[in-house]
Structures are given as C-alpha cells and as structure tokens.
Design a protein around this motif. Structure first.
Motif, PDB file in Angstrom:
ATOM      1  N   ARG A 175      -5.983  -8.117   1.713  1.00 57.41           N
ATOM      2  CA  ARG A 175      -6.817  -8.438   2.903  1.00 57.41           C
ATOM      3  C   ARG A 175      -7.916  -7.297   3.144  1.00 57.41           C
ATOM      4  N   ASP A 176      -9.095  -7.815   3.809  1.00 62.29           N
ATOM      5  CA  ASP A 176     -10.035  -6.839   4.312  1.00 62.29           C
ATOM      6  C   ASP A 176      -9.736  -5.971   5.331  1.00 62.29           C
ATOM      7  N   TRP A 177     -10.599  -5.108   5.723  1.00 64.07           N
ATOM      8  CA  TRP A 177     -10.256  -4.197   6.856  1.00 64.07           C
ATOM      9  C   TRP A 177      -9.036  -3.237   6.681  1.00 64.07           C
ATOM     10  N   ARG A 178      -8.559  -3.015   5.443  1.00 63.98           N
ATOM     11  CA  ARG A 178      -7.530  -2.113   5.255  1.00 63.98           C
ATOM     12  C   ARG A 178      -8.084  -0.799   4.487  1.00 63.98           C
ATOM     13  N   GLY A 179      -7.804   0.352   5.165  1.00 64.18           N
ATOM     14  CA  GLY A 179      -7.785   1.639   4.493  1.00 64.18           C
ATOM     15  C   GLY A 179      -7.559   1.581   3.244  1.00 64.18           C
TER      16      GLY A 179
ATOM     17  N   ALA B 242       0.862  -1.220  -0.079  1.00 61.98           N
ATOM     18  CA  ALA B 242      -0.031   0.135  -0.147  1.00 61.98           C
ATOM     19  C   ALA B 242       0.854   1.397  -0.063  1.00 61.98           C
ATOM     20  N   GLY B 243       2.110   1.210   0.484  1.00 63.80           N
ATOM     21  CA  GLY B 243       2.945   2.127   0.640  1.00 63.80           C
ATOM     22  C   GLY B 243       3.405   2.699  -1.073  1.00 63.80           C
ATOM     23  N   LEU B 244       3.663   1.569  -1.512  1.00 67.99           N
ATOM     24  CA  LEU B 244       3.944   1.762  -3.003  1.00 67.99           C
ATOM     25  C   LEU B 244       2.726   2.855  -3.694  1.00 67.99           C
TER      26      LEU B 244
ATOM     27  N   VAL C 282      -4.675  -3.252  -1.100  1.00 67.49           N
ATOM     28  CA  VAL C 282      -3.810  -3.567  -1.843  1.00 67.49           C
ATOM     29  C   VAL C 282      -2.862  -4.863  -1.944  1.00 67.49           C
ATOM     30  N   PRO C 283      -2.930  -5.791  -2.854  1.00 68.94           N
ATOM     31  CA  PRO C 283      -2.326  -7.192  -2.823  1.00 68.94           C
ATOM     32  C   PRO C 283      -0.856  -6.954  -2.969  1.00 68.94           C
TER      33      PRO C 283
END
Length: 450
Positions: free
Chosen positions: A430-434, A246-248, A437-438
């Motif tokens: 994964r679910d529950w992530r703001g 997600a940082g990318l 992203v895989p």
C-alpha cells in the motif's frame, strides 16, 4: 510555533558558547514541537492532551572525545552552562578517532525542503475536530455486526520544526507535520474476547482516509477473529500479511545498520555482495518522496541524501552508515545519520520500498495449501548475531488453499537468513507507508500451537 529564525539563533548561540568553552568542533539542534491527541470511548471524550515546547541539544567534540547535552530551557545562562558541562563531560570520555564533523566540501548546498511538501499549511485541527473524527471512526466500527465494544478511538496531530547548525558551516532546517487516526475494536466477552485495529497517518490532513473507512476496517478485522484457537504444531508455510510484513524486512534493515556491523553484532556482517533475498528483489531507500514522513534532503550531519539500493536483484549492496560508522569500516557515509536533541548521530533509514510480485495475496493463499496467515505479532526473541527468530503470532489458519478459521496463541520460528531467501512477494503493498512492503510468503517455518 516559533519561526525558523528563532531556532537558528538558538543553535548559533550554542555554537558560540561551546567554542568559548573550549570545544574543537560543535553541532547544535533546536526543535520547536507541538502535539495534540484526543481519545474517545462510548461516544464521549475520554482523554485529551496537548504538549508543546522548544528543546535544544548540543554536541561537542574535543580531541576525539564527544559529549551531548540537552535542555528545555534556552536562556543565555542555561546555554552557557550546557556548553561548559558538555566540554567537561567530553574531557572524561574515551578517545574515538572516528568521531568528527563532515568536511565543508562534503556538505550539501541543497537545503530547501519546500519541494518535499512536508509541512501541512492548513490550520492546526482543533480538539473539537479531532474528537469528531474519533467519534465518527468509533461509530463506524460499532455498526459492524459482532462488535461488542470499542477499546479506543484516537485522533492526533503534530507539528515540528527543526534547525541544525555546526561549526563546519552547515546551517539548515525543515518542518514536518503529522495527522493520525486509529480505532481498536473488541468482539466477544471473557476468555472469548478478540481485538483488532486499523489506523492511518499522513503528513497532510487532506491525504487522510475518512474516519468511517478506518472504523469500518477495524470492525471488520475484529469480527473475522471470532472463535480463534491454537493452530497445529509442525513445519508449514507462513504468509506475513501486508500489515506486518514490513517488520520482517525491518530485521534485514537492522542487520545492515553500520552500528551493528561495526560491533560485529549482525547476522549479515560477512554478506556484503552476497544474496540475502531471492533473485529479482530490490530494497530501495527513497528519501525524496513528497508528503512522506520519512523524507529529508539532508541527514543529521548535513550530507545530501539520495536514492540508494540496499539490496539489488537479491544481492546486498552496502551498509547504512553515518560518518563515524563509515570511518570505522573504511567506507564513506551513506548520508544516513539520524539525530536526536540529546543524542549523537546514528545510522538510520528513511522511506523504503521492496519489490512486489505479480500475484495477489489470495493467489499465495491458494498456492500455499496448508499453513498460517499471520496478521499480528507480539513479543520477540531474535538473536541479532545469528539471525535465530522466534515470535508470538496470531492470524488465520489456511486449509486447502482457503482461510479456515482464526488462530491465536502460537509461536513461529526460523532463521532470518533462511527465511528471507525463501520469500515470495504478493502485489498488495500500500502507498503512504514508510516501509512499502507487500504480503510475504515464507516456506518451511516452524509453528508451535496446540
């Protein structure tokens, strides 16, 4: 915590005082927040902290000039002084003709956030309950063979109510809760020491995984890092693990923020309508997901939020805009204004979801042959104008399509424009992530190691 009526009353008092002091336009925020956190170590309580209070913030606009002030005291005298100070400050600031509240016709009428289920109605967890959860996570991590100690096990809870009122007629608020639990474990000693962690956050406590699950995962991740060394230097494929992928994507999100575009300080400033991700990739903002910490019906300027494609089929669809940046760029706001108590609105995003691929992370590891799986990052040297990218990294070396050994103390580098266009996605988001992203495979990056 105070109810919404008190918060609304405070914002109305601020509006009245600011108009009396000479402001043309005004908006005001009142926030009632409480948080409690507990840290344990070696089976004992190490630290406990609680904070609570009401903060108020005022923004005044006067002839294209703007000023913001805030306070934790909310007596009548303080409110009057805030208004006078804000108007005096605004008179000394430069004129910016893009500043101004929304027109009444632009404001949303749907302000009941009940359907988003953002506030856990269960009783606030006691410090004893938080301590017990942290101790259970710590104990589970220590049961993993090879764990030498637990650096920290922490549990926390927060509850926040906010009300926003403006002189254009907008007046609404909502509440939000948060539960968190994390564990940091250590393996080895001295220069051979390695650490890793696991943690989760949820709006509702009932959605949290068991403390034992978090502790075990922290322990397992940590022991996998035993014996880490530097990787070779060269050009290799890099697989960003789901934990940090997600940082990318966050760098892309930052590059399409209207503030950066308006300043000309974005490496994507000339790419509207151009391919910024491979074909088939969508990046979608989903602000109305129930029980998610980033969800909201309206933005910090009272506009209705909506589902929005930042990228569709790889092509950049638009910028992230509040009213001011939209006016600077000759575009409409995307209802993306974020607002703090002591700061003016600025563009930001809520929940984001990137398209997943049809292969597992293990498939990508097998197909990459030789390269680096990155599971944690530290430090950064990123040029927001050119997209040049360099970051410290740690993870695992891949040899012959299999994880060979843990690695640390290396640097990975490339250019974000090229990196994002060479991406392949796994199917493990994964679910529950703001930001959902895989794992992401990027071909041909530079690795500086041994």
């Amino acid at each position: 915590m105070s109810d919404f009526n008190r918060l609304r009353s405070l914002t109305e008092q601020l509006l009245t005082a600011a108009r009396a002091a000479g402001a043309d336009q005004v908006d005001a925020v009142a926030v009632d927040a409480a948080s409690v956190s507990v840290d344990v170590r070696a089976g004992k309580l190490e630290h406990a902290e609680r904070a609570e209070g009401v903060e108020i913030g005022l923004r005044v606009l006067l002839g294209g000039r703007q000023a913001c002030v805030s306070a934790s005291d909310h007596g009548a005298r303080t409110i009057a002084e805030m208004a006078a100070r804000a108007v005096a400050m605004a008179r000394e600031t430069p004129v910016d003709d893009t500043l101004g509240l929304a027109e009444p016709s632009e404001l949303t009428s749907d302000t009941d956030s009940t359907a988003l289920d953002l506030f856990d109605p269960s009783p606030e967890p006691t410090p004893a309950a938080l301590q017990e959860a942290a101790l259970r996570a710590e104990a589970a991590a220590l049961q993993i063979a090879g764990i030498s100690m637990i650096e920290s096990a922490s549990a926390g809870y927060s509850a926040r109510r906010m009300w926003l009122s403006a002189s254009n007629g907008f007046s609404a608020g909502y509440g939000r809760t948060g539960h968190s639990l994390s564990t940091v474990a250590i393996t080895g000693t001295g220069t051979g020491m390695e650490r890793d962690w696991a943690g989760e956050t949820r709006v509702h406590g009932a959605d949290m995984p068991a403390p034992e699950e978090i502790g075990r995962l922290a322990g397992q991740r940590t022991v996998e890092r035993r014996g880490a060394g530097k990787p070779p230097t060269g050009s290799f494929p890099i697989l960003y693990d789901e934990r940090i992928a997600a940082g990318l994507i966050g760098h892309l999100v930052g590059a399409v923020n209207g503030s950066a575009i308006a300043r000309g300080a974005s490496w994507l400033r000339n790419d509207l309508g151009e391919a910024v991700l491979p074909a088939g990739f969508d990046l979608i903002e989903l602000p109305h997901l129930p029980r998610m910490p980033g969800s909201r019906l309206f933005d910090g300027e009272g506009l209705a939020t909506r589902r929005r494609a930042l990228v569709q089929d790889g092509v950049l669809q638009g910028w992230t805009l509040d009213l001011s940046t939209g006016r600077k760029l000759g575009m409409a706001s995307t209802a993306s204004a974020m607002r703090g108590v002591g700061s003016p609105p600025a563009p930001g995003v809520s929940n984001l979801e990137l398209s997943q691929g049809n292969r597992s992370r293990e498939d990508l590891i097998r197909d990459m042959g030789r390269g680096l799986l990155v599971t944690s990052m530290l430090g950064a040297s990123i040029n927001g104008t050119t997209g040049d990218y360099s970051r410290g990294a740690a993870g695992f070396w891949i040899e012959n399509g299999q994880i060979s050994h843990a690695v640390n103390e290396c640097t990975i580098a490339g250019n974000l424009r090229d990196m994002l266009l060479r991406m392949t996605a796994a199917n493990d988001a994964r679910d529950w992530r703001g930001m959902k992203v895989p794992s992401l495979l990027v071909e041909g990056m530079t690795v500086a190691g041994a």
